[in-house]
Design an enzyme around this catalytic site. Structure first.
Site, short mmCIF file in Angstrom:
data_model
loop_
_atom_site.label_atom_id
_atom_site.label_comp_id
_atom_site.label_asym_id
_atom_site.label_seq_id
_atom_site.Cartn_x
_atom_site.Cartn_y
_atom_site.Cartn_z
N GLY D 10 -21.10 13.62 0.21
CA GLY D 10 -20.66 14.97 0.08
C GLY D 10 -21.85 16.09 0.85
O GLY D 10 -22.66 15.71 0.86
N ARG D 72 -16.21 11.09 3.20
CA ARG D 72 -16.43 10.08 2.03
C ARG D 72 -15.88 8.68 2.73
O ARG D 72 -15.01 8.16 2.06
CB ARG D 72 -16.08 10.50 0.68
CG ARG D 72 -16.72 11.61 0.12
CD ARG D 72 -16.36 11.79 -1.30
NE ARG D 72 -16.82 13.01 -1.82
CZ ARG D 72 -18.18 13.29 -2.25
NH1 ARG D 72 -18.95 12.46 -2.29
NH2 ARG D 72 -18.75 14.25 -2.73
N ASP D 103 -26.33 7.64 -1.54
CA ASP D 103 -26.68 6.08 -1.84
C ASP D 103 -25.49 5.29 -0.90
O ASP D 103 -25.99 4.39 -0.26
CB ASP D 103 -26.38 5.80 -3.46
CG ASP D 103 -26.80 4.19 -3.82
OD1 ASP D 103 -27.84 4.08 -3.24
OD2 ASP D 103 -25.77 3.59 -4.04
N THR D 125 -28.70 14.57 -1.69
CA THR D 125 -27.82 14.63 -2.68
C THR D 125 -28.00 15.49 -3.89
O THR D 125 -29.16 15.78 -4.24
CB THR D 125 -27.72 13.02 -3.45
OG1 THR D 125 -26.93 13.56 -4.74
CG2 THR D 125 -29.19 12.46 -3.92
N ASP D 127 -27.48 15.47 -6.56
CA ASP D 127 -27.52 14.80 -7.88
C ASP D 127 -28.95 14.32 -8.09
O ASP D 127 -29.43 13.99 -9.29
CB ASP D 127 -26.57 13.64 -8.13
CG ASP D 127 -25.40 14.16 -8.22
OD1 ASP D 127 -25.09 15.45 -8.71
OD2 ASP D 127 -24.24 13.39 -8.01
N ASP D 129 -30.62 11.65 -7.52
CA ASP D 129 -30.51 10.09 -7.95
C ASP D 129 -30.99 9.23 -7.15
O ASP D 129 -31.00 8.16 -7.37
CB ASP D 129 -29.55 10.00 -8.91
CG ASP D 129 -27.93 10.13 -8.35
OD1 ASP D 129 -28.01 10.51 -7.08
OD2 ASP D 129 -27.23 9.72 -8.79
N ARG D 171 -22.68 12.68 -12.08
CA ARG D 171 -21.99 11.87 -12.72
C ARG D 171 -22.56 10.54 -13.38
O ARG D 171 -22.47 10.19 -14.38
CB ARG D 171 -21.18 11.22 -11.59
CG ARG D 171 -19.65 10.87 -12.24
CD ARG D 171 -18.80 10.60 -10.84
NE ARG D 171 -18.19 11.90 -10.46
CZ ARG D 171 -16.94 12.49 -10.81
NH1 ARG D 171 -16.50 11.75 -11.92
NH2 ARG D 171 -16.50 13.71 -10.39
#
Lengths: 341, 341, 341, 341
Positions: D10, D72, D103, D125, D127, D129, D171
């Site tokens: 993304g 993606r 990732d 990212t 996120d 993570d 997520r």
């Protein structure tokens, strides 16, 4: 039709929206050719130009400045300036010229129109003092930047119990100072329209700090001048206000406040940041509407007119009615600023 | 004079600037008393109120929402609503009422005025569809937030070669959609004013993606509806558009685009963020000007009027001329949006 | 436990987040009493204080400045200062003191701890030069404001083919200048850590403008100084750099560039706006984490420590290890700035 | 040296800063050639590429998204994917590959490295993570956008006495939710790391609204799940949480709160705006530092490493240690979020 396009005078946010609108609408709706001149009238005089395609305006809507470049060059004030301009327009077979600029550009546009080239002007100036239109491109973004600065300085003023003086742009008119002053909740707003009385200001600040507050914000337009009764003393101390340089007024006002009240007083001169950066939606919209209207005007035979915002409508006003005039801040607005101080 | 003050309908940025201006100007210039009613007309009906002092409005100029609270409560639509309102106004000896609100509040204000209390309304709505004024409080900030969202979604659309559909507020009128659409450079803008033809939209997107682009932005006002020729099919598939719920239109339009074009299509429903946060300077200024004008109006004997922006001036218009009317987006603006798509 | 709380030194964004966290956590988790001192150490010395309740910290998380006020007052540098501080702490039965401040406050905290009162410090400074912690409260917001200013000035630089010099805060260390310089894409960044050579700078700018650009951004930290080989000449011309006043360096650098290159050069001194306004999330989070950690530290018997960020963790470091030390910008960051110029 | 460069997964703010740094540093410092692949691994597999010059990266530092495009697409999960990648790398004589991604990209990078091409990864990212680094590109800007949305929704919550539920991205990990929740002063924060108990949440909200407040903000990460004791009931009502779709959790939580408490409750799903727009300075700086470090790593013989932020330093960590792992929000941060609710 071969249309010339230029941006003149100081840069401001929203110019690229107007350029984009002119190019998109001229090419898409009418099939015109658009020739962009680089660095304002200087590029017309020297023949520095580029044909404009849709590729040139991709992704510019939200960018500040002008992709065509600009310069503070006025052909009618240069020896041989107008002649050079006419020579280029003729050589390039330019039938009409769209000039985006402030008062200097409007004036030049009038002069160029005398030669028979159709001319439509689009008003831009962060100072908002072009006559004949409610608003000019760039003004609302400048007010936004100035207000944001006042908001930031507010928290320091309060935390440190200070008087914070902030000098904003506005040499001839105090539009930015008054609007940002109202929006930022300034206690005092000084403009070129109303010569200020330093005695009254410091008396007011002393009263305020005694009564209910421990900080104050003083907004000063760069063109603010002292009233006649105090100007003598100021002249002795600081020299002639006729030769104001950037930062001068703000610093003088701050010095006087500090000396007379004893309050911890600081000055910030906001400067060039007021003309830059991402344009607010209202400047992108105004630029877009003016660009479309200018192309429509030229395509339907108009000349020597300026696009203008009247209420919700975009209209055309004769250049002759607006060039050389200025639009001071109305008393109504100045009254709101002082009513809410 | 004892003046009542309330904010009704949905909240928006700039309300606190208006409240502040009313309190400062009423107390400072005229020595009036200002009684604030909590949660709009509900607070008038139930007698939930507080006298307003300068302390109550300190530091609120740059804050969103309304410090008085608001509620979607209309006394004239409730059994006994108007009677309760009148009872409170009489008990509190309120001589005049300043109502800040949208169409529902204007309507209620007209009804309340019949009893003899002086009423001045101040228009606010992010939808900008109150008749009789160029602008209402809250609109420009909403356009700014919506444009910022489009700017952000733009970079994702381009990076991923996607069609991004974004649903904005505007149930009766497409003001936010059209202005944010122009400012954000949207390829398609759908409004309640112009029923849309999904066939034309998808044909245009296919053409665009074949010709010169790999992404598109589609802005949809929440009140947008399909044109008659396609509505039958839509009704069969999605049910009656008369019962649109938040997010419904955007999702349906995105689903149709994805199905018909095969393009990777995503939808964002911007929602409540459009009504919140720090007001733009222009909404702070409009709120401040309207607040001062409303107090002036009441103090000089006016009633059943609404403050309004006409060009650069704040004027008073009779409530009777504007209540119950709506202000659609003019064709001129819609044309600019499509000319620059 | 009775905990005293103060903010000292210059104000910055994120202080209120720390104050809020201390009060919420001390009251909610431990049932402590929190006494807020007004205007930093000055309020401790003079006994100007207020017990803090949850009401005092409502709505402050996103506001700049410090609700407790601050002052540049150092008890250990005032005759009788420490004695007055101790007298108040004893009279108010303060068992522990949480001091939010920069180097001056850390030093004062060490001195106060000698009397037996437990002391925990929380580092704040927009200059980011407190040793022992990756980051101090206020720094990231200051970098954001400075970068935004560079972004804005960028469009003017490009549109007018100018060299724009911007002076940022940073008297002892160039953290803001280097980070905002990298983020804003500056061509030249001058810091206190590396004395600058004006000959090299102007040579580089001439080369750049000849080769491929028509504008440049030069970022100058207010504590930047000329290298030994040129400083003599500068001293003759501008006086001693030991007595730098705000704006001085930026203006001198701009004057030299203009004279030596002939490029149209302008200077902006960003000033106080760098310390104000809405804190970035990262400063609100850092303030919140430090506030919680300080209360935890005091409640578990720690003293003479400072909360610090090490990577992702908040830890405690002994005051003795950090007070009086400074943290210069690492070579690594300076190298990135020049690699990307 | 011929270096390949791609962005995968993304899009997010800060990618262009990294691309710019790689190109500038590789060309300027080492004289390498940089080949940009379009749309991530898809462009490597299909040979869609462009040699990168300084012109390609002009003016991109402050722009969101990725100028190289992304998709993606994971070569190791596609039939023949890795073979196609290797074929292109060989045909183009690529000696080293810099992969900017999350990732999935790290995993693909490990696979590609097996063939002998040197590989350096740069983590991005929103996120946050990715294991092994304090921060990934894009995270801080996403937190900023999310916090701004909470700030805006706050004023509506307060003005209307509402519970506002806001669903944020995340997520697998709740980094954005926890940090924006702390920064925005949320009362409740739900994350994937801690299954939530709807009974406790509604009990808390009822208590809060009875005791001292009339509004609440509930932040929900899109991957939040109900605790075992309540999940049965939820499954019956809403179906399997294993198949969560965007907006689902937020809407369900809002529905439960509204039903159980009777409070006026609204939900906003922030969506794609979290990945877009102008990057914060911290993401521009992180992207710039990682880009320079990646080029240095490759030029000094490193391979199968990822650039990482450890405290104030940029370091290299072996891909083998981080690929396939995730980084949950630490308990410390979650505790701060609930301590300050």
């Amino acid at each position: 039709m071969r249309i010339g396009l230029l941006t003149g005078g100081g840069d401001c946010p929203g110019l690229n929206a107007a350029i984009r609108a002119v190019v998109k609408h001229a090419l898409g709706e009418y099939g015109h050719t658009v020739i962009g001149f680089r660095n304002g009238w200087k590029g017309v005089a020297s023949g520095d130009l580029q044909p404009m395609s849709r590729d040139d305006i991709r992704g510019v809507l939200d960018s500040g400045g002008t992709l065509l470049g600009t310069a503070r060059f006025h052909p009618h004030r240069q020896e041989g300036g107008l002649e050079a301009v006419h020579a280029t327009l003729e050589a390039e077979r330019i039938e009409a010229l769209i000039c985006i600029g402030g008062d200097g550009t409007l004036h030049a546009a009038s002069k160029v129109a005398e030669s028979g080239v159709k001319v439509v002007a689009i008003p831009k100036t962060i100072d908002n003092d072009v006559a004949g239109t409610d608003r000019s491109i760039g003004f609302e973004t400048a007010v936004h930047i100035a207000t944001e600065a006042i908001d930031r300085i507010h928290t320091t003023a309060e935390s440190h119990n200070r008087v914070m003086v902030i000098e904003l742009m506005g040499r001839e008119a105090g539009w930015i100072a008054v609007q940002a002053g109202i929006a930022g909740g300034a206690e005092v707003v000084l403009t070129p329209e109303q010569p200020f009385d330093i005695d009254r200001i410091t008396a007011y600040l002393r009263h305020r700090h005694r009564a209910h507050a421990n900080f104050s914000i003083v907004v000063v337009a760069e063109g603010a001048v002292p009233a006649a009764n105090t100007s003598m003393e100021w002249q002795t101390k600081y020299g002639d206000f006729g030769e104001i340089v950037a930062g001068a007024v703000g610093e003088k006002v701050a010095a006087e406040i500090a000396t007379r009240t004893g309050f911890d007083t600081r000055v910030t001169v906001l400067g060039h940041v007021q003309r830059g950066g991402t344009p607010l939606p209202s400047d992108r919209i105004l630029g877009s509407r003016f660009g479309v209207a200018a192309v429509d005007a030229i395509s339907t035979g108009h000349s020597e007119v300026m696009t203008a915002l009247h209420g919700e409508d975009v209209v055309l006003v004769p250049l002759a009615e607006v060039a050389g005039k200025s639009k001071p801040v109305p008393q109504d607005l100045i009254r709101v600023a002082s009513a809410l101080a």
